[in-house]
Write a protein that holds these residues in place. Structure first.
Motif, PDB file in Angstrom:
ATOM      1  N   GLY A 104     -27.237  14.901  15.266  1.00  0.00           N
ATOM      2  CA  GLY A 104     -25.362  14.876  14.102  1.00  0.00           C
ATOM      3  C   GLY A 104     -24.511  15.906  15.259  1.00  0.00           C
ATOM      4  N   LYS A 105     -23.708  16.546  14.747  1.00  0.00           N
ATOM      5  CA  LYS A 105     -22.310  17.354  15.831  1.00  0.00           C
ATOM      6  C   LYS A 105     -22.984  18.270  15.874  1.00  0.00           C
ATOM      7  CE  LYS A 105     -19.475  17.024  12.523  1.00  0.00           C
ATOM      8  NZ  LYS A 105     -18.500  18.057  11.113  1.00  0.00           N
ATOM      9  N   THR A 106     -23.705  19.241  15.527  1.00  0.00           N
ATOM     10  CA  THR A 106     -24.926  20.580  15.681  1.00  0.00           C
ATOM     11  C   THR A 106     -25.513  19.648  16.606  1.00  0.00           C
ATOM     12  OG1 THR A 106     -26.245  19.503  13.810  1.00  0.00           O
ATOM     13  CG2 THR A 106     -23.977  20.631  13.469  1.00  0.00           C
ATOM     14  N   SER A 152     -31.452  19.796  10.050  1.00  0.00           N
ATOM     15  CA  SER A 152     -30.651  18.836   9.484  1.00  0.00           C
ATOM     16  C   SER A 152     -32.030  18.062   8.255  1.00  0.00           C
ATOM     17  CB  SER A 152     -30.716  17.956  10.208  1.00  0.00           C
ATOM     18  OG  SER A 152     -32.156  17.288  11.364  1.00  0.00           O
ATOM     19  N   GLU A 170     -26.721  18.318   7.892  1.00  0.00           N
ATOM     20  CA  GLU A 170     -26.847  18.822   8.675  1.00  0.00           C
ATOM     21  C   GLU A 170     -25.998  20.267   8.530  1.00  0.00           C
ATOM     22  OE1 GLU A 170     -25.468  17.632  12.704  1.00  0.00           O
ATOM     23  OE2 GLU A 170     -24.240  16.783  12.245  1.00  0.00           O
ATOM     24  N   ALA A 226     -22.490  18.015   7.632  1.00  0.00           N
ATOM     25  CA  ALA A 226     -21.421  17.037   7.363  1.00  0.00           C
ATOM     26  C   ALA A 226     -22.705  16.520   6.616  1.00  0.00           C
ATOM     27  CB  ALA A 226     -22.158  16.501   9.111  1.00  0.00           C
TER      28      ALA A 226
END
Length: 462
Positions: free
Chosen positions: A332-334, A297, A348, A369
């Motif tokens: 985050g999504k990761t 990120s 990210e 994102a």
């Protein structure tokens, strides 16, 4: 009928839409006790609401009635300052060699001369001048249309600064000037500014035509500016200082654990799809996490990020401390941690490639994102160094050892074992109210490193 400014009487309408403020001209804020006494007596006689010291080193008499304005000026026996209008508004100058022990040039003499020549001088736009007797630039020379900064070898002339809604640091135009050379160049700049087709501050004009063209227009030669001498037989590290960087927090995750660090080498490398790269030292824990998880990120820091925040993520290791204990962040999504505190924007990415360059690795990631946290000015590396007086950690790609100086010292220097900041008693730590000339031993026990926040006990004598 609604009242307006009475510029014919040097009076500005106040917020109440009834009373006025006037500003007698006091060059450089230097005056006698009699002058101060006269201002106080007149303000009291006409029931002024306040006397305000202005940023232009003058005294404003606030809250006067319109019908009293002429009488006030008559009793003061002083001229109005050029506080408003399209003209040279103020020539601000510091105590210089007349009073200050740190000064290297006579800023009072130069300031008074410039005030005599240009105060109130009509121009297409407002114009401000600052004269500082030493590199501490107490007269705000770096954010003036024209600034002079005293050095041991003479005056440094800077131009195009601005401290308003769109703050801007001035360009260095020439160095090592004597008084006559400095005055001559300032005259050329003002004459040029008189004839600009599109009225604007000098900084905007320089942005439009470029600094080199501006220098040519006012007749600054390579010899005068100290430029044009090129030696390509060696590596001069100062050349690298001109590369532009930002300051970011880069984070990652490994086995559910998160870590992050300061980095200054985040670059967008493609637009469709958007890809970014970051360069990290192999010894850093964040490098290990990105290598393992393949995600990272980036948080783009704002210009007002406090030094202790940079110290936490830039000079402390996640192996030793929990960097996230008192910091706002989201996952985050990761799975990578995304710092939102002191951030203007966040993103990210998933790693799509890497390059081993010896001590460091360049990771290239595709952005998955991103979002804007708030509006503001990004923290650049130049601002971090010049204004915040920041240093680089030794693992940074741009790390350079601080050059040794031969200037006279008022005591022994101490270095921060965490970030490398050097406490010099000659300069003190003005931002933390430590006066120049204060020995390290006299610093309060709760004093901390202004760069990384390390305690006084983390310093050692050089």
């Amino acid at each position: 009928m609604a009242k307006k400014d009475r510029l014919d009487l040097g009076a500005v309408l106040q917020r109440d839409k009834e009373s006025y403020a006037i500003v007698p001209h006091i060059p450089g804020g230097i005056c006698t006790p009699d002058t101060l006494r006269k201002i106080a007596e007149v303000a009291e006689k006409f029931n002024a609401k306040a006397i305000k010291a202005t940023g232009a080193q003058r005294l404003a008499i606030v809250g006067l009635k319109e019908e009293d304005l002429e009488k006030v000026w008559q009793e003061l026996g002083m001229n109005p300052a050029a506080a408003v209008g399209m003209c040279v508004r103020s020539i601000k100058f510091c105590p210089g060699t007349t009073f200050c022990r740190l000064a290297q040039q006579d800023s009072i003499k130069m300031g008074l001369k410039l005030d005599e020549m240009y105060h109130g001088y009509k121009l297409p736009a407002k114009f401000k001048i600052g004269v500082s007797g030493c590199p501490n630039a107490c007269a705000d020379s770096w954010i003036r249309d024209i600034g002079l900064i005293g050095t041991k070898k003479g005056w440094k002339l800077v131009g195009g600064g601005n401290g308003g809604r769109d703050p801007r640091i001035a360009h260095v135009l020439a160095e090592n000037l004597n008084d006559e050379q400095a005055l001559e160049l300032i005259q050329k700049i003002i004459q040029k500014f008189e004839n600009v087709k599109k009225p604007s501050r000098i900084g905007k004009y320089i942005n439009e035509i470029g600094i080199e063209e501006f220098k040519r227009e006012i007749g600054i030669s390579d010899t005068t500016s100290g430029e044009g001498q090129v030696d390509l037989t060696n590596i001069n590290e100062e050349a690298l200082y001109n590369l532009t960087y930002g300051l970011y927090v880069v984070g990652s995750v490994k086995d559910g654990k998160v870590n992050a660090q300061i980095a200054n080498t985040v670059i967008q490398v493609t637009s469709e799809p958007p890809k970014i790269s970051v360069t990290l030292h192999k010894n850093n824990l964040t490098h290990e996490y990105i290598k393992d998880s393949g995600v990272f990120s980036v948080s783009i820091l704002s210009q007002d990020t406090p030094p202790h925040f940079i110290g936490t993520f830039g000079f402390k290791s996640g192996k030793d401390v929990d960097k996230f204990s008192n910091v706002k962040y989201v996952v985050g999504k990761t799975g990578a941690p995304i710092i939102v505190e002191n951030a203007l924007a966040v993103m990210e990415a998933k790693v799509v490639g890497s390059l081993d360059i010896g001590t460091h690795t360049i990771f290239v990631g595709e952005v998955v994102a991103s979002d804007v946290v708030k509006k503001g000015t990004p923290l650049t590396y130049e601002y971090y160094h010049k204004i915040k007086k920041g240093k680089e950690p030794k693992n940074a790609p741009t790390y350079r050892e601080e050059p040794k100086t031969d200037s006279a010292k008022t005591g022994e220097e101490y270095v921060c074992k965490v970030c490398g900041y050097i406490y010099d008693p000659t300069n003190g730590d003005p931002d933390n109210n430590i006066e120049p000339g204060t020995p390290f031993e006299k610093l309060p026990d709760n004093w901390t490193c202004p760069v990384c926040g390390a305690s006084k006990s983390d310093f050692e004598k050089i």
